[in-house]
Scaffold this motif. Structure first.
Motif: not given
Length: 367
Positions: A280-284
């Motif tokens: 999963d991406l850390v920043f979204t």
């Protein structure tokens, strides 16, 4: 197998100015034009046609004759390009570049050439575009390479761009954010766009490229070893619709490990999900989508800086900010280069040389 003495030699014939080969194989007659745009009165064309005739005759004798004649066809002669755009397209086709490469610098140079549509030896058009000295230098380099290739292919007698020099690049002073400005920016995001505050704090603390922060995965963060590995980025897919992004290696292809400070650890822990999916991406975005750098800059960054009274600089200034503060705090230039992802110190010295080992004025009594 046929005997050469029993065969009639195949020779190029004049067919109303074009070249034709006539011969018979196994009772079947062939009338073949080996050069669709060839001219019987052109010695070079006639020599090529004779070479093809000899190949056909040798294949017949050896029993390898291709009755489809595909083995003996030549592509039509390329029309002599008259404009730079025609030469450019021939060159790019010759290079056989990957689609992603063509969609980057080559695309913008072609667009610029297409707008001006200069003749093949005209160079004045290049100075009519309002582009930075760096961009001018990069695009001139590609055009020079194109014309150098055109020269090798006899499309040009000389390279008209060879003697052109790029305008002097007046190096702009880098203005990193001060400690007070950083505080104002973070306070502004806390009030106006709190979801993006950790993203901004990460950019300022690490100095990573925006595309690297956007592409950071939880699997890239090792809290036990207190390090973050920067090995990928998520830039725009230039071959797509402008909104899609493509995962790739970092800009310089380097992998670097950034130590996690206590403040950075607190920042990351505050947004860490439970459980963590390493992919999963850390920043979204607030809706969990990939951050679009342009939208972020236009909708959040610009607004926060204006409200907080901080003079506008691009988000990329966060990278300069980390580097400048690192130098101020005594980090060696080799260390700063590593943190920025550069293979050597060249760019660090170029951009921040004025800050490194800055001498003091001598103590001279004035009274």
């Amino acid at each position: 197998m046929p005997n050469l003495g029993q065969m009639k030699e195949i020779k190029p014939l004049n067919n109303n100015g074009s070249i034709q080969l006539k011969f018979t194989v196994a009772g079947k007659r062939y009338a073949f034009n080996p050069l669709p745009s060839g001219n019987y009165n052109d010695k070079r064309d006639l020599t090529i046609a004779q070479a093809i005739a000899t190949k056909i005759q040798n294949d017949i004798i050896a029993g390898h004759f291709d009755p489809t004649l595909d083995r003996y066809r030549l592509v039509p002669k390329i029309t002599q390009p008259k404009t730079l755009l025609e030469l450019w397209d021939l060159w790019v086709k010759y290079l056989d570049l990957p689609e992603h490469t063509q969609a980057n610098h080559y695309k913008w140079v072609r667009k610029m050439i297409s707008q001006a549509n200069p003749q093949i030896t005209d160079t004045n058009w290049l100075f009519k575009f309002n582009i930075s000295p760096r961009t001018f230098k990069d695009r001139l380099g590609l055009i020079k390479a194109c014309c150098k290739w055109g020269l090798s292919k006899c499309y040009l007698e000389t390279n008209p761009y060879e003697s052109i020099k790029s305008p002097k690049d007046n190096h702009k002073e880098i203005k990193p954010f001060t400690q007070e400005e950083i505080k104002l920016i973070l306070e502004g995001f806390d009030k106006i766009a709190p979801h993006y505050k950790p993203f901004v704090g990460f950019l300022i603390a690490t100095g990573v490229r925006t595309s690297e922060a956007i592409g950071l995965l939880w699997g890239h963060i090792n809290f036990h070893r207190s390090e973050i590995v920067i090995k990928e980025s998520l830039p725009k897919d230039l071959t797509g619709n402008g909104y899609q992004r493509i995962r790739k290696e970092t800009k310089t292809g380097n992998i670097r490990y950034l130590p996690i400070s206590e403040e950075l650890r607190s920042l990351l822990i505050s947004i860490k999900p439970n459980p963590v999916n390493p992919d999963d991406l850390v920043f979204t975005t607030p809706t969990g989508k990939i951050i679009d750098a342009d939208n972020f800059r236009n909708r959040q960054w610009t607004k926060v800086l204006k409200i907080q009274g901080v003079s506008y600089r691009k988000p990329y200034t966060s990278r300069h900010t980390m580097a400048s503060h690192a130098i101020d705090q005594g980090t060696p230039i080799t260390g700063v280069a590593y943190l920025l992802g550069h293979s050597d110190t060249t760019m660090v010295i170029k951009n921040y040389g004025h800050m490194i080992n800055r001498p003091s004025l001598p103590n001279i009594p004035l009274n």
